[in-house]
Design a protein around this motif. Structure first.
Motif, mmCIF file in Angstrom:
data_model
loop_
_atom_site.group_PDB
_atom_site.id
_atom_site.type_symbol
_atom_site.label_atom_id
_atom_site.label_comp_id
_atom_site.label_asym_id
_atom_site.label_seq_id
_atom_site.Cartn_x
_atom_site.Cartn_y
_atom_site.Cartn_z
ATOM 1 N N LEU A 66 0.837 -1.200 0.000
ATOM 2 C CA LEU A 66 0.000 0.000 0.000
ATOM 3 C C LEU A 66 0.871 1.249 0.000
ATOM 4 O O LEU A 66 1.975 1.250 0.549
ATOM 5 N N ILE A 67 0.343 2.319 -0.593
ATOM 6 C CA ILE A 67 1.014 3.617 -0.561
ATOM 7 C C ILE A 67 0.702 4.299 0.769
ATOM 8 O O ILE A 67 -0.431 4.251 1.248
ATOM 9 N N VAL A 68 1.719 4.934 1.364
ATOM 10 C CA VAL A 68 1.514 5.695 2.592
ATOM 11 C C VAL A 68 1.439 7.181 2.243
ATOM 12 O O VAL A 68 2.342 7.724 1.597
ATOM 13 N N ALA A 144 -3.185 3.981 2.168
ATOM 14 C CA ALA A 144 -4.436 4.076 1.418
ATOM 15 C C ALA A 144 -4.281 3.597 -0.016
ATOM 16 O O ALA A 144 -3.649 4.272 -0.832
ATOM 17 N N PRO A 145 -4.878 2.460 -0.324
ATOM 18 C CA PRO A 145 -5.014 2.064 -1.725
ATOM 19 C C PRO A 145 -6.237 2.756 -2.302
ATOM 20 O O PRO A 145 -6.967 3.443 -1.577
ATOM 21 N N SER A 146 -6.485 2.599 -3.581
ATOM 22 C CA SER A 146 -7.713 3.114 -4.174
ATOM 23 C C SER A 146 -8.908 2.444 -3.491
ATOM 24 O O SER A 146 -8.844 1.271 -3.129
ATOM 25 N N ALA A 231 7.445 -4.414 -9.797
ATOM 26 C CA ALA A 231 6.193 -3.650 -9.789
ATOM 27 C C ALA A 231 5.088 -4.562 -9.288
ATOM 28 O O ALA A 231 4.248 -5.014 -10.062
ATOM 29 N N PRO A 232 5.089 -4.824 -7.977
ATOM 30 C CA PRO A 232 4.206 -5.882 -7.479
ATOM 31 C C PRO A 232 2.749 -5.697 -7.853
ATOM 32 O O PRO A 232 2.082 -6.653 -8.231
ATOM 33 N N GLY A 233 2.264 -4.436 -7.782
ATOM 34 C CA GLY A 233 0.843 -4.208 -8.044
ATOM 35 C C GLY A 233 0.453 -4.552 -9.470
ATOM 36 O O GLY A 233 -0.702 -4.834 -9.757
ATOM 37 N N MET A 234 1.427 -4.482 -10.380
ATOM 38 C CA MET A 234 1.113 -4.647 -11.781
ATOM 39 C C MET A 234 0.807 -6.103 -12.132
ATOM 40 O O MET A 234 0.321 -6.386 -13.205
HETATM 41 O O1 TXA Z 1 -3.128 7.734 -6.818
HETATM 42 C C1 TXA Z 1 -2.880 6.782 -6.083
HETATM 43 O O2 TXA Z 1 -1.754 6.281 -5.997
HETATM 44 C C2 TXA Z 1 -4.047 6.208 -5.262
HETATM 45 C C3 TXA Z 1 -4.484 7.256 -4.262
HETATM 46 C C4 TXA Z 1 -5.525 6.752 -3.309
HETATM 47 O O3 TXA Z 1 -3.375 7.755 -3.583
HETATM 48 N N1 TXA Z 1 -3.641 5.004 -4.598
HETATM 49 C C5 TXA Z 1 -3.438 3.841 -5.252
HETATM 50 O O4 TXA Z 1 -3.102 2.780 -4.445
HETATM 51 O O5 TXA Z 1 -3.561 3.712 -6.451
HETATM 52 P P1 TXA Z 1 -3.104 1.261 -4.922
HETATM 53 O O6 TXA Z 1 -2.881 0.461 -3.693
HETATM 54 O O7 TXA Z 1 -4.342 0.986 -5.666
HETATM 55 O O8 TXA Z 1 -1.826 1.146 -5.815
HETATM 56 C C6 TXA Z 1 -0.548 1.213 -5.197
HETATM 57 C C7 TXA Z 1 0.530 0.815 -6.186
HETATM 58 C C8 TXA Z 1 0.515 -0.670 -6.429
HETATM 59 O O9 TXA Z 1 0.796 -0.915 -7.796
HETATM 60 C C9 TXA Z 1 1.659 -1.145 -5.526
HETATM 61 O O10 TXA Z 1 2.216 -2.342 -5.986
HETATM 62 C C10 TXA Z 1 2.628 0.023 -5.614
HETATM 63 O O11 TXA Z 1 1.798 1.156 -5.649
HETATM 64 N N2 TXA Z 1 3.473 0.099 -4.411
HETATM 65 C C11 TXA Z 1 3.124 0.510 -3.175
HETATM 66 N N3 TXA Z 1 4.156 0.387 -2.309
HETATM 67 C C12 TXA Z 1 5.188 -0.093 -3.018
HETATM 68 C C13 TXA Z 1 6.537 -0.474 -2.699
HETATM 69 N N4 TXA Z 1 7.022 -0.361 -1.465
HETATM 70 N N5 TXA Z 1 7.306 -0.955 -3.691
HETATM 71 C C14 TXA Z 1 6.815 -1.075 -4.953
HETATM 72 N N6 TXA Z 1 5.558 -0.749 -5.318
HETATM 73 C C15 TXA Z 1 4.751 -0.272 -4.373
#
Ligand code: TXA
Ligand code: MG
Length: 345
Positions: A66-68, A144-146, A231-234
Motif C-alpha cells: 500500500l502507498i503511505v 491508502a489504496p484506491s 512492480a508488485p501491483g502490476m
Molecule cells: O493515486 C494513487 O496512488 C491512489 C491514491 C488513493 O493515492 N492510490 C493507489 O493505491 O492507487 P493502490 O494500492 O491501488 O496502488 C498502489 C501501487 C501498487 O501498484 C503497488 O504495488 C505500488 O503502488 N506500491 C506501493 N508500495 C510499493 C513499494 N514499497 N514498492 C513497490 N511498489 C509499491
C-alpha cells in the motif's frame, strides 16, 4: 455495518466531519477520502490491525503493498532512510501531487503489513485540500489504496466508493469528483536509475526534466506484467469491466464498422470514445472528452467503464489515444482493462 457519507463541499460542518473521520481512524477504523487522483481507503499506517481492515474491505491480496500518504514533506524522514538528493528535487517539483516515491523504509515505524516482505515503502503527499486537511488533523500517516473492491476500476466519485464498499466501511468523506482520474505515478527511488513502476499523472518527461534519465516499462503492459517483478501491483488483474473490453483505433469509420460487425453477430455494444464521434449504431456511447485530450480522458475513463458495467452490453469498445503526457498512463490502464485485447475485426 452502516456506511455514512459526509460531504465536505461547502459544508458548514466541515470541522465536525473531519473530526468524525479522525476519530474512526484513531480507533483503528478505515475511512474513504478523495485525493487529486482517485478516492483512497485510508487507515493509520502505524496500526497493523487497522491496515488489515483495508485488505478485508477491498478483498485485496495482502501481498500487494500500500502507498503511505503524508501531509508534509518533512514526514518522509520519519518513515524512510537513505532518501537520495534526486528524490528531494522531485518532492520540491511535484509534491503535493500524483507522484509516489519508493524508498528504503525506516525499520519499526510503519506497520509490517503495509508492504509485507518488502524493505521499502511508497510515500506520497496528495494534492487535494480534503486529503491534506484530513492528514493534518490526524497528524499521522495514512496507508491508502484506491477505494474500490479489488478488480474494479478506481473510484473517481464518492458514489463509486459507495457502490463497491457499502456496508463494508463506516465512513466516506465526499469531496466531489477527483481531478487527475488515474492513479499516481509510482517511481522506485531505490533503483539506479530510478524506475517508473506505474505511469501516472506525473509523466516520464516531467520527471526526466528534473533528475535526468529514468527507467520505464515498455508501452505494452501485457508483456511487462510478467517481466517486471519489482512492480508488485502490476501483476494483479486490475480495472476489469464486467464485459470484455477491446481497445480500438480512434477512427470514427472503423468503430462504426466494428459495431455493425458485432451487431451482425447478435452482440450489444457499448463504446467509449471522444466527444466528437457520432456512432449512432452503438447501443451505448460514453464520451470521455475531446479527441486526444488525454487529460480529459484520464479524468473520465474510470467513470465511463463503470457506466458500461451498468448496461447490458456484451462487449465494450474503447477508443485508444496517443502516449503524450498522461496518455501513457491512460493507455496503460485501458490495455489492462482490456487484458491486452485490441479489436481488429
Ligand atoms: O493515486 C494513487 O496512488 C491512489 C491514491 C488513493 O493515492 N492510490 C493507489 O493505491 O492507487 P493502490 O494500492 O491501488 O496502488 C498502489 C501501487 C501498487 O501498484 C503497488 O504495488 C505500488 O503502488 N506500491 C506501493 N508500495 C510499493 C513499494 N514499497 N514498492 C513497490 N511498489 C509499491
Ligand atoms: Mg488500486
Amino acid at each position: 455495518m452502516e456506511t455514512e457519507i459526509v460531504s465536505v463541499d461547502n459544508d458548514m460542518d466541515n470541522l465536525l466531519s473531519y473530526q468524525r473521520a479522525v476519530d474512526i481512524l484513531k480507533n483503528g477504523g478505515v475511512v474513504a477520502f478523495p485525493t487529486e487522483t482517485v478516492y483512497g481507503l485510508g487507515a493509520l499506517a502505524t496500526d497493523a490491525d487497522a491496515v488489515q481492515r483495508i485488505f478485508e474491505a477491498k478483498g485485496r491480496p495482502s501481498d500487494n503493498p500500500l502507498i503511505v500518504h503524508i501531509g508534509n514533506k518533512e514526514a518522509v524522514d520519519k518513515f524512510a532512510v537513505d532518501v537520495p538528493e534526486n528524490a528531494r528535487k522531485l518532492m520540491d517539483a511535484f509534491w503535493p501531487g500524483p507522484l509516489t516515491l519508493v524508498f528504503h523504509k525506516r525499520p519499526g515505524v510503519i506497520a509490517e503489513n503495509v508492504s509485507p516482505g518488502f524493505d521499502t515503502v511508497g510515500l506520497r503527499m496528495p494534492d487535494h485540500p480534503v486529503a491534506l486537511t484530513l492528514l493534518r488533523t490526524l497528524d499521522g500517516p495514512l496507508a491508502a489504496p484506491s477505494a474500490n473492491r479489488s478488480g474494479k476500476p478506481s473510484p473517481t466519485e464518492a458514489a463509486h466508493v459507495l457502490t463497491d464498499l457499502k456496508g463494508r466501511i463506516p465512513l466516506i468523506v465526499d469531496g466531489g469528483k477527483t481531478g487527475v482520474g488515474v492513479e499516481s505515478t509510482v517511481l522506485d527511488m531505490t533503483a539506479n536509475p530510478p524506475e517508473i513502476l506505474r505511469p501516472g499523472g506525473v509523466t516520464r518527461e516531467m520527471i526526466e526534466e528534473v533528475i535526468g534519465p529514468v527507467h520505464a516499462e515498455s508501452k505494452s503492459p501485457s508483456a511487462s506484467d510478467e517481466e517486471a517483478p519489482r512492480a508488485p501491483g502490476m501483476k494483479y488483474m486490475h480495472y476489469a469491466p464486467e464485459s470484455p473490453l477491446f481497445v480500438i483505433q480512434p477512427d470514427e469509420a472503423e468503430i462504426r464498422e466494428a459495431v455493425r460487425q458485432l451487431h451482425s453477430e447478435g452482440k450489444r455494444v457499448a463504446v467509449i470514445g471522444p466527444d466528437e464521434f457520432e456512432i449512432a449504431e452503438a447501443d451505448w456511447y460514453f464520451p470521455v472528452g475531446p479527441l486526444h485530450d488525454n487529460v480529459a480522458m484520464a479524468g473520465n475513463l474510470y467513470g465511463a467503464i463503470r457506466k458500461c458495467d451498468l448496461t447490458d452490453a456484451d462487449l465494450i469498445l474503447a477508443a485508444a489515444t496517443d502516449h503524450k503526457g498522461v496518455g501513457a498512463a491512460v493507455m496503460n490502464r485501458l490495455l489492462k482493462a482490456a487484458d491486452g485485447k485490441r479489436f481488429n475485426g
